[in-house]
Scaffold this motif. Structure first.
Motif, PDB file in Angstrom:
ATOM      1  N   SER A   1      19.554  53.227   2.072  1.00 30.74           N
ATOM      2  CA  SER A   1      19.617  54.663   1.441  1.00 30.74           C
ATOM      3  C   SER A   1      20.933  55.311   1.867  1.00 30.74           C
ATOM      4  N   ALA A   2      21.074  56.453   1.128  1.00 26.27           N
ATOM      5  CA  ALA A   2      22.289  57.174   1.403  1.00 26.27           C
ATOM      6  C   ALA A   2      22.177  58.523   0.561  1.00 26.27           C
ATOM      7  N   THR A   3      22.912  59.451   1.116  1.00 24.01           N
ATOM      8  CA  THR A   3      22.642  60.992   0.740  1.00 24.01           C
ATOM      9  C   THR A   3      24.206  61.415   0.941  1.00 24.01           C
ATOM     10  N   LEU A   4      24.497  62.727   0.498  1.00 23.58           N
ATOM     11  CA  LEU A   4      25.707  63.360   0.808  1.00 23.58           C
ATOM     12  C   LEU A   4      25.456  64.362   1.852  1.00 23.58           C
ATOM     13  N   SER A   5      26.556  64.162   2.678  1.00 20.27           N
ATOM     14  CA  SER A   5      26.839  65.178   3.769  1.00 20.27           C
ATOM     15  C   SER A   5      26.840  66.577   3.536  1.00 20.27           C
ATOM     16  N   PRO A   6      26.475  67.600   4.375  1.00 18.64           N
ATOM     17  CA  PRO A   6      26.966  69.083   4.085  1.00 18.64           C
ATOM     18  C   PRO A   6      28.110  69.505   3.412  1.00 18.64           C
ATOM     19  N   ALA A   7      29.154  68.648   3.955  1.00 15.35           N
ATOM     20  CA  ALA A   7      30.330  68.752   3.542  1.00 15.35           C
ATOM     21  C   ALA A   7      30.537  68.454   2.034  1.00 15.35           C
ATOM     22  N   GLY A   8      29.919  67.272   1.894  1.00 19.44           N
ATOM     23  CA  GLY A   8      30.032  66.665   0.284  1.00 19.44           C
ATOM     24  C   GLY A   8      29.213  67.579  -0.687  1.00 19.44           C
ATOM     25  N   ILE A   9      28.278  68.158  -0.159  1.00 25.15           N
ATOM     26  CA  ILE A   9      27.522  69.068  -0.881  1.00 25.15           C
ATOM     27  C   ILE A   9      28.379  70.411  -1.375  1.00 25.15           C
ATOM     28  N   ALA A  10      28.975  70.482  -0.179  1.00 24.62           N
ATOM     29  CA  ALA A  10      29.744  71.863  -0.432  1.00 24.62           C
ATOM     30  C   ALA A  10      31.129  71.658  -1.449  1.00 24.62           C
ATOM     31  N   ALA A  11      31.406  70.481  -1.265  1.00 26.19           N
ATOM     32  CA  ALA A  11      32.777  69.982  -2.199  1.00 26.19           C
ATOM     33  C   ALA A  11      32.051  69.955  -3.750  1.00 26.19           C
ATOM     34  N   LEU A  12      31.065  69.580  -3.966  1.00 23.12           N
ATOM     35  CA  LEU A  12      30.545  69.455  -5.203  1.00 23.12           C
ATOM     36  C   LEU A  12      30.165  70.783  -5.780  1.00 23.12           C
ATOM     37  N   GLN A  13      29.837  71.596  -4.999  1.00 24.07           N
ATOM     38  CA  GLN A  13      29.586  73.089  -5.470  1.00 24.07           C
ATOM     39  C   GLN A  13      30.779  73.601  -5.918  1.00 24.07           C
ATOM     40  N   ASP A  14      31.923  73.373  -4.993  1.00 23.74           N
ATOM     41  CA  ASP A  14      33.247  73.605  -5.420  1.00 23.74           C
ATOM     42  C   ASP A  14      33.766  73.106  -6.939  1.00 23.74           C
ATOM     43  N   ILE A  15      33.563  72.130  -6.989  1.00 20.97           N
ATOM     44  CA  ILE A  15      33.859  71.194  -8.245  1.00 20.97           C
ATOM     45  C   ILE A  15      33.206  72.068  -9.498  1.00 20.97           C
ATOM     46  N   GLN A  16      31.825  72.459  -9.255  1.00 24.49           N
ATOM     47  CA  GLN A  16      30.899  73.210  -9.838  1.00 24.49           C
ATOM     48  C   GLN A  16      31.720  74.491 -10.540  1.00 24.49           C
ATOM     49  N   ASP A  17      32.090  75.140  -9.398  1.00 29.67           N
ATOM     50  CA  ASP A  17      32.745  76.364  -9.736  1.00 29.67           C
ATOM     51  C   ASP A  17      33.887  76.169 -10.495  1.00 29.67           C
ATOM     52  N   ARG A  18      34.806  75.024 -10.260  1.00 31.35           N
ATOM     53  CA  ARG A  18      35.965  74.963 -10.801  1.00 31.35           C
ATOM     54  C   ARG A  18      35.973  74.329 -12.168  1.00 31.35           C
ATOM     55  N   ALA A  19      34.901  73.843 -12.524  1.00 32.86           N
ATOM     56  CA  ALA A  19      34.684  72.972 -13.867  1.00 32.86           C
ATOM     57  C   ALA A  19      34.196  74.164 -14.798  1.00 32.86           C
ATOM     58  N   ASN A  20      33.365  75.088 -14.209  1.00 36.06           N
ATOM     59  CA  ASN A  20      32.778  76.251 -14.922  1.00 36.06           C
ATOM     60  C   ASN A  20      34.311  77.074 -15.228  1.00 36.06           C
ATOM     61  N   ALA A  21      35.189  77.366 -14.415  1.00 41.77           N
ATOM     62  CA  ALA A  21      36.260  78.168 -14.438  1.00 41.77           C
ATOM     63  C   ALA A  21      37.024  77.563 -15.608  1.00 41.77           C
TER      64      ALA A  21
END
Length: 179
Positions: free
Chosen positions: A110-130
């Motif tokens: 099993s694997a998951t993303l760390s809280p830092a990973g989730i925050a990084a993907l949220q930043d990717i989401q915001d930048r992709a939107n921009a």
């Protein structure tokens, strides 16, 4: 907003980002990021960005899809699909652009993303939107999104909480249509 993992069904998570511009809706833009763990025997996840403009003048449709699939266990079949489709139909001076990037990571357990990973993907989401909403020419969006894809892959793979060795593959597909 918290970027939660998507729920995977039989074969894994499918991610479809689809937009359509037309005379009544001259601008249609959407960017989305998905990450999904999957632990079944056959992984067939699809990541699709689709943008279309039809029956209009000067319409703009932009679709951007980033997907990370975290495969756990030992699936017998791994056939991910990644596609970007952009189409103009019966348009004058329209622009449709689609970008799709998929990263598939496998781990024995099993694997998951760390809280830092989730925050990084949220930043990717915001930048992709921009980038999608920037109004930049297709070639420029393509270059910026390809750079963002490199960051996306690194963010996913560096922020996995793993319980076994990992390997990865990635795919990028871009398509644009202008008239």
């Amino acid at each position: 907003m918290w970027l939660a993992p998507s729920v995977a069904s039989a074969g894994g998570a499918n991610h479809v980002v689809q937009v359509s511009a037309n005379a009544g809706n001259s601008t249609a833009i959407h960017a989305d990021v998905q990450w999904a763990p999957f632990g079944g025997p056959a992984a067939t996840s699809a990541n699709i960005a689709s943008a279309s403009s039809s029956d209009c003048t000067g319409c703009r449709a932009v679709s951007v899809a980033f997907q990370a699939i975290i495969l756990t266990g030992s699936p017998n079949v791994v056939t991910p699909a990644n596609a970007a489709v952009a189409v103009n139909g019966n348009c004058t001076s329209c622009d449709s652009f689609a970008f799709a990037y998929q990263d598939v990571v496998t781990t024995a357990q099993s694997a998951t993303l760390s809280p830092a990973g989730i925050a990084a993907l949220q930043d990717i989401q915001d930048r992709a939107n921009a980038i999608a909403r920037s109004g930049e020419p297709d070639w420029q969006m393509d270059a910026e999104l390809k750079s963002l894809a490199i960051e996306f892959k690194a963010d996913v793979e560096q922020n996995l909480v793993l319980h076994g060795p990992a390997t990865s593959t990635d795919q990028t597909d871009v398509q644009s249509a202008g008239s």
